[in-house]
Enzyme design. Sequence first.
Site, PDB file in Angstrom:
ATOM      1  N   GLN A 212       0.945  -1.058   0.077  1.00  0.00           N
ATOM      2  CA  GLN A 212      -0.026   0.015  -0.030  1.00  0.00           C
ATOM      3  C   GLN A 212       0.923   1.269  -0.215  1.00  0.00           C
ATOM      4  O   GLN A 212       0.300   2.359  -0.182  1.00  0.00           O
ATOM      5  CB  GLN A 212      -0.737  -0.006   1.340  1.00  0.00           C
ATOM      6  N   PHE A 243      -5.927  -4.141   3.430  1.00  0.00           N
ATOM      7  CA  PHE A 243      -6.561  -3.704   4.689  1.00  0.00           C
ATOM      8  C   PHE A 243      -5.676  -3.168   5.824  1.00  0.00           C
ATOM      9  O   PHE A 243      -5.842  -3.365   6.950  1.00  0.00           O
ATOM     10  CB  PHE A 243      -7.406  -5.077   5.124  1.00  0.00           C
ATOM     11  N   GLU A 247       0.723  -1.835   4.817  1.00  0.00           N
ATOM     12  CA  GLU A 247       1.198  -0.322   4.755  1.00  0.00           C
ATOM     13  C   GLU A 247       2.440  -0.180   5.351  1.00  0.00           C
ATOM     14  O   GLU A 247       3.373   0.466   4.512  1.00  0.00           O
ATOM     15  CB  GLU A 247       0.232   0.216   5.897  1.00  0.00           C
ATOM     16  N   ARG A 325      -5.464   7.219  17.281  1.00  0.00           N
ATOM     17  CA  ARG A 325      -6.713   6.886  16.901  1.00  0.00           C
ATOM     18  C   ARG A 325      -7.673   6.312  17.435  1.00  0.00           C
ATOM     19  O   ARG A 325      -8.903   6.494  17.485  1.00  0.00           O
ATOM     20  CB  ARG A 325      -6.508   6.355  15.310  1.00  0.00           C
ATOM     21  N   ARG A 357      -7.566  -1.614   8.924  1.00  0.00           N
ATOM     22  CA  ARG A 357      -8.967  -0.939   8.734  1.00  0.00           C
ATOM     23  C   ARG A 357      -9.475  -0.567   9.885  1.00  0.00           C
ATOM     24  O   ARG A 357     -10.134  -1.145  10.783  1.00  0.00           O
ATOM     25  CB  ARG A 357     -10.101  -2.009   7.886  1.00  0.00           C
ATOM     26  N   THR A 459      -3.546  11.430  10.858  1.00  0.00           N
ATOM     27  CA  THR A 459      -3.294  12.480  11.956  1.00  0.00           C
ATOM     28  C   THR A 459      -1.876  13.077  11.892  1.00  0.00           C
ATOM     29  O   THR A 459      -1.604  13.945  12.576  1.00  0.00           O
ATOM     30  CB  THR A 459      -3.518  11.379  13.504  1.00  0.00           C
ATOM     31  N   ALA A 528      -5.836   5.383   5.439  1.00  0.00           N
ATOM     32  CA  ALA A 528      -6.700   6.256   6.249  1.00  0.00           C
ATOM     33  C   ALA A 528      -7.759   6.509   5.450  1.00  0.00           C
ATOM     34  O   ALA A 528      -8.618   7.774   5.684  1.00  0.00           O
ATOM     35  CB  ALA A 528      -5.902   7.698   6.741  1.00  0.00           C
ATOM     36  N   GLU A 730     -12.881   2.711   5.329  1.00  0.00           N
ATOM     37  CA  GLU A 730     -12.628   2.573   6.798  1.00  0.00           C
ATOM     38  C   GLU A 730     -13.936   2.446   7.436  1.00  0.00           C
ATOM     39  O   GLU A 730     -14.585   1.609   8.330  1.00  0.00           O
ATOM     40  CB  GLU A 730     -11.711   2.785   7.583  1.00  0.00           C
TER      41      GLU A 730
HETATM   42  N1  MTE Z   1     -11.445  -2.872   0.301  1.00  0.00           N
HETATM   43  C1  MTE Z   1     -10.869  -3.976  -0.435  1.00  0.00           C
HETATM   44  N2  MTE Z   1     -11.528  -4.517  -1.490  1.00  0.00           N
HETATM   45  N3  MTE Z   1      -9.287  -4.503  -0.163  1.00  0.00           N
HETATM   46  C2  MTE Z   1      -8.647  -3.630   0.639  1.00  0.00           C
HETATM   47  O1  MTE Z   1      -7.586  -4.068   0.997  1.00  0.00           O
HETATM   48  N4  MTE Z   1      -8.464  -1.771   2.465  1.00  0.00           N
HETATM   49  C3  MTE Z   1      -9.389  -0.927   3.271  1.00  0.00           C
HETATM   50  C4  MTE Z   1     -10.320  -0.035   2.340  1.00  0.00           C
HETATM   51  N5  MTE Z   1     -11.048  -0.752   1.728  1.00  0.00           N
HETATM   52  C5  MTE Z   1      -9.345  -2.558   1.579  1.00  0.00           C
HETATM   53  C6  MTE Z   1     -10.502  -2.157   0.986  1.00  0.00           C
HETATM   54  C7  MTE Z   1      -8.572  -0.060   3.846  1.00  0.00           C
HETATM   55  S1  MTE Z   1      -7.637  -0.386   5.425  1.00  0.00           S
HETATM   56  C8  MTE Z   1      -8.386   1.269   3.526  1.00  0.00           C
HETATM   57  S2  MTE Z   1      -7.516   2.386   4.507  1.00  0.00           S
HETATM   58  C9  MTE Z   1      -9.057   1.911   2.289  1.00  0.00           C
HETATM   59  O2  MTE Z   1      -9.635   0.903   1.684  1.00  0.00           O
HETATM   60  C10 MTE Z   1      -7.873   2.485   1.355  1.00  0.00           C
HETATM   61  O3  MTE Z   1      -8.096   2.855   0.242  1.00  0.00           O
HETATM   62  P1  MTE Z   1      -9.127   4.207  -0.195  1.00  0.00           P
HETATM   63  O4  MTE Z   1      -8.172   5.241   0.716  1.00  0.00           O
HETATM   64  O5  MTE Z   1      -8.812   4.271  -1.471  1.00  0.00           O
HETATM   65  O6  MTE Z   1     -10.383   4.122   0.290  1.00  0.00           O
HETATM   66  N1  HPA Z   2      -4.422   5.930   9.236  1.00  0.00           N
HETATM   67  C1  HPA Z   2      -3.796   4.927   8.432  1.00  0.00           C
HETATM   68  N2  HPA Z   2      -2.603   4.993   8.319  1.00  0.00           N
HETATM   69  C2  HPA Z   2      -1.831   5.715   8.901  1.00  0.00           C
HETATM   70  C3  HPA Z   2      -2.047   6.782   9.796  1.00  0.00           C
HETATM   71  C4  HPA Z   2      -3.584   7.050   9.878  1.00  0.00           C
HETATM   72  O1  HPA Z   2      -4.281   7.977  10.311  1.00  0.00           O
HETATM   73  N3  HPA Z   2      -1.308   7.291  10.199  1.00  0.00           N
HETATM   74  C5  HPA Z   2      -0.096   7.046   9.847  1.00  0.00           C
HETATM   75  N4  HPA Z   2      -0.583   5.767   8.801  1.00  0.00           N
HETATM   76 MO1  MOS Z   3      -6.033   1.266   5.998  1.00  0.00          MO
HETATM   77  S1  MOS Z   3      -5.933   0.461   7.872  1.00  0.00           S
HETATM   78  O1  MOS Z   3      -5.738   2.763   6.719  1.00  0.00           O
HETATM   79  O2  MOS Z   3      -4.656   0.617   5.242  1.00  0.00           O
END
Ligand code: MTE
Ligand code: HPA
Ligand code: MOS
Length: 778
Positions: A212, A243, A247, A325, A357, A459, A528, A730
């Site tokens: 990610q 998910f 990261e 958080r 997530r 954050t 995030a 999330e």
């Molecule tokens: N949806 C799918 N299908 N697969 C994933 O790994 N990760 C989640 C969410 N939805 C995820 C998902 C998480 S932890 C986050 S932070 C966001 O997607 C990240 O993507 P976005 O910021 O584009 O929504």
């Molecule tokens: N959310 C998700 N990932 C992160 C954050 C947060 O607030 N800060 C640093 N990595």
């Molecule tokens: Mo989502 S836990 O912020 O990758």
Amino acid sequence: MDKTTFEDRKTISAPMHSPLRHDSAHKHVAGTADYIDDMPEPEGTLHAALGMGDRAHAEIVSMDLSAVRAAPGVVWVMTGADVPGINDISPSGRHDEPVLAEGKVVFHGQPIFAVIAQTREAARRAARLAKIEYRELPHWTDVTDTLASGAQLVTDPLTLSRGDADTGLASAPRRLSGQMRIGGQDHFYLEGHIALAIPGEDDEVTVWSSTQHPSEVQHMVGHALGVPSNAVTVQVRRMGGGFGGKETQSNQFAAIAAIAAKKLKRPVKFRPDRDEDMTATGKRHDFLVSYDAGFDDEGRIHAVKANYAARCGFSSDLSGPVTDRALFHADNAYFYPHVKLTSQPLKTHTVSNTAFRGFGGPQGMVGGERIIEEIAYALGKDPLEIRKANFYGEAGSERSLTPYHQPVEDNIVGRIVDELERSSDYQARRAAILDFNRTSRVIRKGIALTPVKFGISFTATWFNQAGALVHVYQDGSIHLNHGGTEMGQGLFTKVAQVLADAFQVDITQVKITATTTAKVPNTSATAASSGSDLNGMAAFDAARQIKERLVAFAAEKWNVPPEEIAFVPHHVRVGDALIPFADFIRQAYLARVQLSAAGFYKTPKIHWDRAKGIGSPFYYFAYGAAVSEVSIDTLTGEYQVDRVDILHDVGRSLNPAIDIGQVEGAFVQGMGWLTTEELWWDDKGRLRTHAPSTYKIPLASDRPKVFNVQLAEWSENAEQTIGRSKAVGEPPFMLAISVLEALSMAVASVADYRQCPRLDAPATPERVLMAVERLKHL
Ligand code: MTE
Ligand code: HPA
Ligand code: MOS
């Protein structure tokens, strides 16, 4: 491009806000979407496997790897001493996380060496032949043991406080206190971790990584190799789920593959198997929440004091921001007049826990919701009544201040909850369930409505930036690249819609390309939930720049005022003339207009002073609510989720089809976390739930039997986000708290709701049964 086919079409195929399917949906289903392990392997590719320690905490007295080296197919065995740069991949900058352990191990399963062999099978077999002598040291793995053994921390704790919690508690008419355990969670992405490193000339290396956070993999690989970031290119087309588990956790696999590739001058692929992945990578933090609440006879909260102790594992990783958080969400949607919240990021001899997530938010919120439930049972009222009595007040009112002193200015939780209460027929169904429970002996039912308020932005303020690179080619086709990564959440589809909308072309004219550190630098993790907010805006900014140049060009060439030039479906209108887009672009090219731009965006308004615990860390909040109905078997503890109704706020949806998918997926994943997914470490600190045989994620048959998901169609982001949308990834995860509270109600019926069952999470059938038994003997 054929002009005539476009001439009479008044719209483009997939503008912003249209329910376009995910660009790869058909390929995911058919198996034709390429993941890294599907790419053709370059000639001479070698494979890596991990040698892992089998003590929770021990000094390494001696290590004999001769049998590993002599095993068939083995090309190289790498230890921490072989890391040419710095043997550290700590994302927090605290230098507390080696690529490979040296001198001691600090958790059971810690990687100590890596085997590079002709085949994956050969590498894995050889890895088991090491002879390692240890001198064991005392270990603690669980929050309670750790608190008893001195409670060392991996990072600085946070305090959020407003008013005077002690006085508020002392003067409240009623008071209660308690503790709750909230379990962790394994990410269980379908595609596990993987890295493929291809050596280049001089100091160069290219790494395909399932991550990610390509920029961080780039930096970590650079540090580990001892080369600058400009020597390292990291690429990812898509992940089979992240998910939060990708990261930071991808760093180790990428670093090992890159070091081996440079050393051996051959491509190296590292794909751990599921057991290794589950043992060697971090998970959601489990928490022990201790709370003290003061309230009155109407159920209005006067004061809350709570401590959030978390199992962080052996290193800091992201535990600082995760536990922060948690505190930012301990209030959920409720105003606490006097409040003091503290975090305790505990150092344990377990794998280092990481993003998942919600990023600590869910754990914070489950603690806050427990307080609501406690108050409801203490007063003999419906928990929904207590929830409503404590919602944040009007913007600008004294009751709008969060524990971190950010005012809640966009509060729509009241409207969401009222609409859902009506559309789900909550009151009548609750009355019917109370009736049912009076006569039913074995089966008991429960229902709960819980809200969500989730803060959007990293954050760490500096992460709230993004870049995009857009090229328009001479034939009018468009190449899109941005810093975000695709993990199934539909980000690439949404950003492509933004661009198609900006240029008023069909979505098929926009080519979505793999994320690479060579095109957009210094990116943040796609995390995030901010992917589309940040990258959508960056792409929009790139389009704006190109369009401005095109307008200036057209105004001069055809001698019309700029206001009379517009991008309309498949055409550019110049005065009274309609020029097909591709023709127009071709003319601009011939006139030497630059048709490429780098876009940039940074989130406005936000600021945060961690030392003071005061600021406005979030640009806005996303809201939602869910009603869950469950039935439990009081003889076995087994249960099922009978019906779920959800009303969720995504502002003006960029893509309602994808957003509904996100809401459904997040809810089911949250439900798994709070019900069946249990992580279990034995007294040796060994994770015993490291495969689907012992770790139970939801099955298709566990989905709610009736599942009504609606987006709040009237909602619009009050802030100037892309298309006035809101983040979706999330927030809906936490709607699943309604399942936990519904189970709790079903359990409470056994003792006529006289006591809050204090059901801990995950509420496995065993835990439900134990709670029933406790109440039976009240
Ligand atoms: N949806 C799918 N299908 N697969 C994933 O790994 N990760 C989640 C969410 N939805 C995820 C998902 C998480 S932890 C986050 S932070 C966001 O997607 C990240 O993507 P976005 O910021 O584009 O929504
Ligand atoms: N959310 C998700 N990932 C992160 C954050 C947060 O607030 N800060 C640093 N990595
Ligand atoms: Mo989502 S836990 O912020 O990758």
